[in-house]
Design an enzyme around this catalytic site. Structure first.
Site: not given
Ligand SMILES: Cc1cc2nc3c(=O)[nH]c(=O)nc-3n(C[C@H](O)[C@H](O)[C@H](O)COP(=O)(O)OP(=O)(O)OC[C@H]3O[C@@H](n4cnc5c(N)ncnc54)[C@H](O)[C@@H]3O)c2cc1C
Length: 494
Positions: A278, A301
């Site tokens: 990740h 994000r």
């Protein structure tokens, strides 16, 4: 006398009818579920609703697994939330996104099931009281389809995985004990088998209880839902040595034990070298080389957070696929020693989209810091070139307004303003999910090395391999657990 004979005939007829009915009733199956995360809970609930007696064996002190840590959401196409928000989406688009993200390695038959069953999976969870009303469009998705709960007004917020596991645990706990038994501190160490016509059939398990004694449990089917192997350095060194040195977001129970349990039955393993790193795991600046890290959720994000390197420059489309963003961060590494780090910034608008209460926990842990003086103050604190940081923010905002991003970003969830407060965090890539595992059929049966179902053995969730190909899309693991857990529960009960 005649009355007496008639009476006896009636009794005999009733007796025969009752006997035939009883013998026609299928006898109740016993389904053993190994591992109490979301795949296990979904499998158990479905098996129970199909009339089976279920026994859940969990080695930890409580159910939950990595499922309870999930923080970004669960995907679904055609859900109530999508309809209410007028989102245009369909199964074909979703399948296309998963296949593209999997770089040609995803099992398309399983992907089709995943997408087709996604609305029903969301409905299953909401019917158990889980609120999934917030939608986000996360990296690699062509529509907003990742669901999570809005923070409650009167209570502290909990993450989506915790909310789901809490609801399913409560449901299972309320079932009659003789129908659904949960045994905690039950570490399954072996599958029991017998031979039928030269074919092995799984008939139960052996587990070690809290006192260290071996206990046998017999059943008609076993469902392995033991999760992935992100915390098993030996397994990573064997199958994916390129990432074995990295830290992880996973709990220390994620040891790939389902794969070891099935090994004597020669299962087919798929994509064991495919490990998802990740891009954004929190770095605690006081514990730089920690083995375990908190995940900086994808939704940061997705809410419009932007990434800066140590030169104060943007370097990637923040909404790109996880493997792409990870690669870009590794390329920014300046020091030879220690983790490759970058900064994730949230403007005030991004904070609102992410929902401010959701930041509270990370701020409490000192993983997220707020700079009321804006990006200038942030840059000074982290010794970044202040003017370069300001330039990057101004440029990003201009590109957002023009809809033209130098890194190909197509959606711009939040605006940035140089003088407004900003939230900042230090992040690094770390191991998050293992795409490899046991190969399953469309019915959730574990396949052997000749691709024949192993009798009596099913699997679901992260212990399986294939559905995500080389790269899992955000929100697809909780979905996989729900869809294939239920499917395994249903088929194990037949
Ligand atoms: C921090 C974090 C955030 C995430 N966020 C998301 C997200 O937002 N959306 C998403 O889709 N996915 C997310 N994921 C991934 C997802 O949560 C997991 O991949 C998924 O929930 C795995 O579920 P599972 O049921 O297969 O395994 P788990 O939930 O890990 O459960 C496995 C259970 O099996 C038990 N077990 C293992 N071996 C044995 C044994 N031998 N005997 C008995 N018990 C055993 C373990 O103790 C564990 O409780 C996230 C993962 C992490 C770590």
């Amino acid at each position: 006398m005649a009355n007496h004979i008639n009476f006896l005939l009636v009794v005999a007829a009733f007796g025969a009818y009752y006997y035939i009915q009883q013998s026609l009733q299928p006898t109740q199956k016993t389904v053993i579920v190994v591992g109490g995360g979301l795949a296990g809970a979904s499998a158990a609930i479905e098996a129970h609703s199909e009339g089976s007696r279920v026994i859940i064996l969990e080695k930890e002190k409580d159910l939950g697994g990595n499922s309870a840590k999930a923080s970004s959401g669960i995907n679904g196409v055609g859900s109530v939330a999508q309809k209410e928000k007028g989102v245009e989406d369909d199964v074909k688009k979703f399948v296309g996104d998963v296949v593209e993200s999997g770089h040609g390695l995803a099992d398309e038959q399983l992907v089709q099931i995943l997408a087709e069953q996604s609305a029903s999976a969301i409905q299953f969870l909401t019917s158990h009281g889980v609120n999934l009303d917030v939608l986000a469009q996360l990296g690699g998705h062509s529509s907003p389809r990742t669901h999570r709960p809005s923070p409650p007004k009167d209570k502290p917020p909990v993450n989506v995985g915790f909310a789901i596991m809490r609801a399913l645990k409560e449901y299972i706990a309320d079932l009659p004990e003789e129908e659904a038994t949960v045994i905690k501190h039950a570490h399954v160490t072996q599958l029991l088998t017998d031979d039928k016509n030269g074919k092995k059939r799984v008939k139960g398990v052996v587990y070690k209880n809290q006192e260290g004694n071996d206990v046998e449990v017999k059943g008609d089917a076993v469902i392995l839902t033991t999760g992935g192997y992100s915390f098993n350095t030996k397994m990573l060194e064997k199958f994916a040595p390129h990432v074995a040195h990295l830290s992880t977001t996973n709990g220390d129970f994620a040891l790939g034990e389902g794969i070891d349990l099935a090994a004597p039955l020669s299962p087919s393993l798929r994509l064991m070298d495919q490990v998802q790193v990740h891009p954004t795991c929190f770095v605690d600046v006081n514990d730089l080389n920690s083995r375990r890290r908190f995940l900086a959720p994808e939704a940061l994000r997705g809410s419009g957070g932007i990434l800066l390197n140590h030169k104060g420059e943007r370097f990637a489309n923040e909404l790109g696929l996880r493997d792409y963003v990870t690669k870009q961060i590794f390329q920014q590494q300046q020091e030879e020693e220690g983790p490759a780090t970058a900064f994730l910034l949230l403007s005030e608008e991004a904070v609102e989209i992410f929902q401010r209460p959701n930041l509270k926990f990370y701020k409490f842990k000192k993983l997220v810091r707020e700079f009321e003086g804006g990006v200038r103050e942030f840059a000074e604190e982290f010794n970044l070139p202040v003017e370069r940081v300001i330039e990057s923010i101004v440029k990003y905002q201009k590109q957002k307004e023009e809809g033209q991003d130098e890194f190909g970003k197509k959606t711009f969830p939040a605006s940035f303003n140089v003088d407004s407060p900003v939230h900042a965090m230090v992040i690094t890539p770390c191991i998050h999910y293992t795409m490899g595992g046991l190969q399953i059929s469309k019915n959730g049966e574990v396949l052997d090395s000749s691709l024949e179902p192993i009798k009596g053995l099913f699997a679901a969730g992260e212990v399986t391999g294939g559905v995500h190909g080389a790269n899992r899309l955000a929100g697809n693991s909780l979905l996989e657990c729900t869809v294939f857990g239920r499917l395994a529960g249903e088929n194990a009960s037949k």
